[in-house]
Design a protein around this motif. Structure first.
Motif, PDB file in Angstrom:
ATOM      1  N   TRP A  49     -40.323   3.243  14.484  1.00 36.42           N
ATOM      2  CA  TRP A  49     -40.934   2.232  15.332  1.00 36.42           C
ATOM      3  C   TRP A  49     -42.059   1.469  14.643  1.00 36.42           C
ATOM      4  CZ3 TRP A  49     -41.691   5.658  20.294  1.00 36.42           C
ATOM      5  CH2 TRP A  49     -40.467   5.816  20.939  1.00 36.42           C
ATOM      6  N   GLY A  50     -42.655   2.058  13.618  1.00 31.85           N
ATOM      7  CA  GLY A  50     -43.802   1.440  12.955  1.00 31.85           C
ATOM      8  C   GLY A  50     -45.115   1.872  13.572  1.00 31.85           C
ATOM      9  N   GLN A  51     -45.127   2.018  14.868  1.00 32.93           N
ATOM     10  CA  GLN A  51     -46.275   2.544  15.610  1.00 32.93           C
ATOM     11  C   GLN A  51     -45.760   3.040  16.946  1.00 32.93           C
ATOM     12  OE1 GLN A  51     -49.053  -0.646  16.024  1.00 32.93           O
ATOM     13  NE2 GLN A  51     -47.765  -1.854  17.364  1.00 32.93           N
ATOM     14  N   ALA A  52     -46.514   3.918  17.576  1.00 35.08           N
ATOM     15  CA  ALA A  52     -46.032   4.490  18.832  1.00 35.08           C
ATOM     16  C   ALA A  52     -47.198   4.983  19.668  1.00 35.08           C
ATOM     17  CB  ALA A  52     -45.088   5.655  18.550  1.00 35.08           C
ATOM     18  N   ALA A  92     -55.241   2.903  25.790  1.00 31.62           N
ATOM     19  CA  ALA A  92     -54.221   3.581  24.983  1.00 31.62           C
ATOM     20  C   ALA A  92     -54.530   3.491  23.490  1.00 31.62           C
ATOM     21  CB  ALA A  92     -52.857   2.957  25.260  1.00 31.62           C
ATOM     22  N   THR A  93     -53.910   4.390  22.749  1.00 42.18           N
ATOM     23  CA  THR A  93     -54.018   4.323  21.295  1.00 42.18           C
ATOM     24  C   THR A  93     -52.620   4.232  20.700  1.00 42.18           C
ATOM     25  OG1 THR A  93     -53.998   6.735  21.068  1.00 42.18           O
ATOM     26  CG2 THR A  93     -56.158   5.666  21.176  1.00 42.18           C
ATOM     27  N   MET A  94     -52.547   3.593  19.564  1.00 46.55           N
ATOM     28  CA  MET A  94     -51.287   3.487  18.837  1.00 46.55           C
ATOM     29  C   MET A  94     -51.350   4.439  17.651  1.00 46.55           C
ATOM     30  SD  MET A  94     -49.588   1.407  20.637  1.00 46.55           S
ATOM     31  CE  MET A  94     -48.156   1.026  19.661  1.00 46.55           C
ATOM     32  N   LEU A  95     -50.252   5.083  17.391  1.00 42.05           N
ATOM     33  CA  LEU A  95     -50.144   6.028  16.279  1.00 42.05           C
ATOM     34  C   LEU A  95     -49.343   5.386  15.155  1.00 42.05           C
ATOM     35  CD1 LEU A  95     -49.094   9.006  18.533  1.00 42.05           C
ATOM     36  CD2 LEU A  95     -51.369   8.627  17.569  1.00 42.05           C
ATOM     37  N   THR A  96     -49.816   5.557  13.946  1.00 46.86           N
ATOM     38  CA  THR A  96     -49.093   5.093  12.762  1.00 46.86           C
ATOM     39  C   THR A  96     -49.090   6.210  11.733  1.00 46.86           C
ATOM     40  OG1 THR A  96     -51.101   4.148  11.822  1.00 46.86           O
ATOM     41  CG2 THR A  96     -49.701   2.656  13.106  1.00 46.86           C
ATOM     42  N   LEU A  97     -48.164   6.121  10.806  1.00 43.42           N
ATOM     43  CA  LEU A  97     -48.131   7.088   9.710  1.00 43.42           C
ATOM     44  C   LEU A  97     -49.142   6.685   8.647  1.00 43.42           C
ATOM     45  CD1 LEU A  97     -44.338   7.769   9.051  1.00 43.42           C
ATOM     46  CD2 LEU A  97     -45.920   9.043  10.504  1.00 43.42           C
ATOM     47  N   THR A  98     -49.793   7.670   8.082  1.00 43.51           N
ATOM     48  CA  THR A  98     -50.639   7.426   6.915  1.00 43.51           C
ATOM     49  C   THR A  98     -49.746   7.471   5.678  1.00 43.51           C
ATOM     50  OG1 THR A  98     -51.070   9.780   6.578  1.00 43.51           O
ATOM     51  CG2 THR A  98     -52.601   8.571   8.045  1.00 43.51           C
ATOM     52  N   GLU A  99     -50.287   7.116   4.548  1.00 42.66           N
ATOM     53  CA  GLU A  99     -49.507   7.216   3.300  1.00 42.66           C
ATOM     54  C   GLU A  99     -49.074   8.657   3.062  1.00 42.66           C
ATOM     55  OE1 GLU A  99     -48.182   4.830   1.435  1.00 42.66           O
ATOM     56  OE2 GLU A  99     -49.008   3.487   2.955  1.00 42.66           O
ATOM     57  N   GLU A 100     -49.966   9.598   3.339  1.00 43.34           N
ATOM     58  CA  GLU A 100     -49.611  11.008   3.175  1.00 43.34           C
ATOM     59  C   GLU A 100     -48.502  11.400   4.153  1.00 43.34           C
ATOM     60  OE1 GLU A 100     -51.631  15.447   2.983  1.00 43.34           O
ATOM     61  OE2 GLU A 100     -52.925  13.706   3.288  1.00 43.34           O
ATOM     62  N   GLY A 101     -48.567  10.886   5.377  1.00 43.27           N
ATOM     63  CA  GLY A 101     -47.517  11.153   6.355  1.00 43.27           C
ATOM     64  C   GLY A 101     -46.169  10.603   5.911  1.00 43.27           C
ATOM     65  N   ARG A 102     -46.180   9.412   5.324  1.00 43.06           N
ATOM     66  CA  ARG A 102     -44.936   8.835   4.794  1.00 43.06           C
ATOM     67  C   ARG A 102     -44.378   9.704   3.660  1.00 43.06           C
ATOM     68  NH1 ARG A 102     -46.440   4.558   7.285  1.00 43.06           N
ATOM     69  NH2 ARG A 102     -47.669   2.883   6.481  1.00 43.06           N
ATOM     70  N   ALA A 103     -45.274  10.218   2.820  1.00 43.08           N
ATOM     71  CA  ALA A 103     -44.833  11.070   1.701  1.00 43.08           C
ATOM     72  C   ALA A 103     -44.239  12.378   2.212  1.00 43.08           C
ATOM     73  CB  ALA A 103     -46.004  11.345   0.758  1.00 43.08           C
ATOM     74  N   VAL A 104     -44.861  12.967   3.228  1.00 43.52           N
ATOM     75  CA  VAL A 104     -44.339  14.210   3.811  1.00 43.52           C
ATOM     76  C   VAL A 104     -42.962  13.962   4.423  1.00 43.52           C
ATOM     77  CG1 VAL A 104     -44.696  15.846   5.718  1.00 43.52           C
ATOM     78  CG2 VAL A 104     -46.582  15.277   4.183  1.00 43.52           C
ATOM     79  N   LEU A 105     -42.823  12.858   5.144  1.00 42.54           N
ATOM     80  CA  LEU A 105     -41.538  12.524   5.752  1.00 42.54           C
ATOM     81  C   LEU A 105     -40.483  12.262   4.676  1.00 42.54           C
ATOM     82  CD1 LEU A 105     -39.830  11.959   8.246  1.00 42.54           C
ATOM     83  CD2 LEU A 105     -40.718   9.613   8.230  1.00 42.54           C
ATOM     84  N   ALA A 106     -40.846  11.554   3.641  1.00 41.86           N
ATOM     85  CA  ALA A 106     -39.898  11.286   2.545  1.00 41.86           C
ATOM     86  C   ALA A 106     -39.445  12.595   1.902  1.00 41.86           C
ATOM     87  CB  ALA A 106     -40.533  10.368   1.508  1.00 41.86           C
ATOM     88  N   ASP A 107     -40.369  13.536   1.739  1.00 44.02           N
ATOM     89  CA  ASP A 107     -40.021  14.831   1.159  1.00 44.02           C
ATOM     90  C   ASP A 107     -39.076  15.607   2.078  1.00 44.02           C
ATOM     91  OD1 ASP A 107     -40.356  16.934  -0.879  1.00 44.02           O
ATOM     92  OD2 ASP A 107     -41.355  18.014   0.763  1.00 44.02           O
ATOM     93  N   ALA A 108     -39.341  15.587   3.384  1.00 46.18           N
ATOM     94  CA  ALA A 108     -38.462  16.272   4.338  1.00 46.18           C
ATOM     95  C   ALA A 108     -37.063  15.659   4.313  1.00 46.18           C
ATOM     96  CB  ALA A 108     -39.057  16.204   5.746  1.00 46.18           C
ATOM     97  N   ARG A 109     -37.001  14.345   4.259  1.00 44.76           N
ATOM     98  CA  ARG A 109     -35.701  13.680   4.207  1.00 44.76           C
ATOM     99  C   ARG A 109     -34.967  13.990   2.905  1.00 44.76           C
ATOM    100  NH1 ARG A 109     -37.653   7.928   6.906  1.00 44.76           N
ATOM    101  NH2 ARG A 109     -37.309   8.578   9.070  1.00 44.76           N
ATOM    102  N   ALA A 110     -35.699  14.034   1.803  1.00 44.25           N
ATOM    103  CA  ALA A 110     -35.082  14.355   0.506  1.00 44.25           C
ATOM    104  C   ALA A 110     -34.558  15.788   0.500  1.00 44.25           C
ATOM    105  CB  ALA A 110     -36.091  14.145  -0.619  1.00 44.25           C
ATOM    106  N   THR A 111     -35.296  16.689   1.132  1.00 41.49           N
ATOM    107  CA  THR A 111     -34.860  18.084   1.221  1.00 41.49           C
ATOM    108  C   THR A 111     -33.537  18.176   1.968  1.00 41.49           C
ATOM    109  OG1 THR A 111     -37.127  18.900   1.126  1.00 41.49           O
ATOM    110  CG2 THR A 111     -35.506  20.367   2.113  1.00 41.49           C
ATOM    111  N   ARG A 112     -33.459  17.480   3.086  1.00 40.88           N
ATOM    112  CA  ARG A 112     -32.218  17.473   3.872  1.00 40.88           C
ATOM    113  C   ARG A 112     -31.082  16.813   3.088  1.00 40.88           C
ATOM    114  NH1 ARG A 112     -32.044  17.809   9.329  1.00 40.88           N
ATOM    115  NH2 ARG A 112     -30.900  15.855   9.511  1.00 40.88           N
TER     116      ARG A 112
END
Length: 157
Positions: A49-52, A92-112
Motif C-alpha cells: 500500500w505504501g502507507q497504512a 489518525a497516524t499513517m504507517l510506512t516502512l523504514t529502510e530497515e523494514g524494507r531490508a527485513v522484508l526483502a530478506d524474508a521474501r528472498a528466504t521464501r
C-alpha cells in the motif's frame, strides 16, 4: 483434500486457490526465518500500500485493532515501521516502512524464494517455463482484481 475444478465453478478457480494456498503454506513452513509470519504479513501489506492505518491493517488481517496495534508497536520498536500524522485525519497516524523494514522484508521474501527455487530445480526447463507463464497470467489476473476494486471504490466515493 484437493478440490477438483468441476467441484466449484468454471475454470478451476477453487483448485487454483487450493494449490496457491497449499504452496504458500509449504514454502512458509520450510522457510528458515526468525521473524513471526504475522509480522512479515504486516510489513508486506504496508509495502504493497505504501502507507497504512492500523485499523485498515487489522481489517485485512482479520484481527482486532488491539492485536494489530501490538504487532505494529513491535515493528516500530525494531525500527522497521515509522508513524506519521495522517494529513486527512489529525486523529489518525499513517504507517510506512523504514529502510530497515524494507531490508527485513526483502530478506524474508528472498528466504521464501530460495525454498521455492529449490523445489523448481527438480523441474525440467519446459516445466519451469510453464510456471513462469502461469505466474505472468496470475499477475495479470491480480491486476484485473485491483482495477475492478479501484473502480468499485470510485463508484462509492
Amino acid at each position: 483434500m484437493t478440490v477438483s475444478p468441476s467441484d466449484h465453478g468454471p475454470g478451476g478457480a477453487a483448485e487454483l486457490l487450493d494449490v496457491v494456498v497449499r504452496l504458500n503454506r509449504w514454502v512458509t513452513h520450510h522457510s528458515d526465518w526468525a521473524l513471526p509470519l504475522a509480522q512479515v504479513r504486516v510489513l508486506s501489506q504496508i509495502d504493497e500500500w505504501g502507507q497504512a492505518r492500523t485499523g485498515d491493517l487489522a481489517r485485512v488481517e482479520h484481527c482486532s485493532q488491539p492485536t494489530m496495534t501490538t504487532r505494529v508497536q513491535r515493528l516500530q520498536a525494531r525500527g522497521w515501521v515509522a508513524r506519521a500524522s495522517d494529513p486527512l485525519d489529525a486523529r489518525a497516524t499513517m504507517l510506512t516502512l523504514t529502510e530497515e523494514g524494507r531490508a527485513v522484508l526483502a530478506d524474508a521474501r528472498a528466504t521464501r524464494a530460495r525454498v521455492l527455487q529449490a523445489l523448481m530445480a527438480h523441474m525440467d526447463a519446459p516445466e519451469r517455463e510453464r510456471v513462469q507463464a502461469a505466474t505472468r497470467t496470475l499477475g495479470a489476473l491480480l491486476e484485473i482484481a485491483y482495477a475492478n476494486h479501484r473502480h468499485e471504490q470510485n463508484k462509492t466515493s
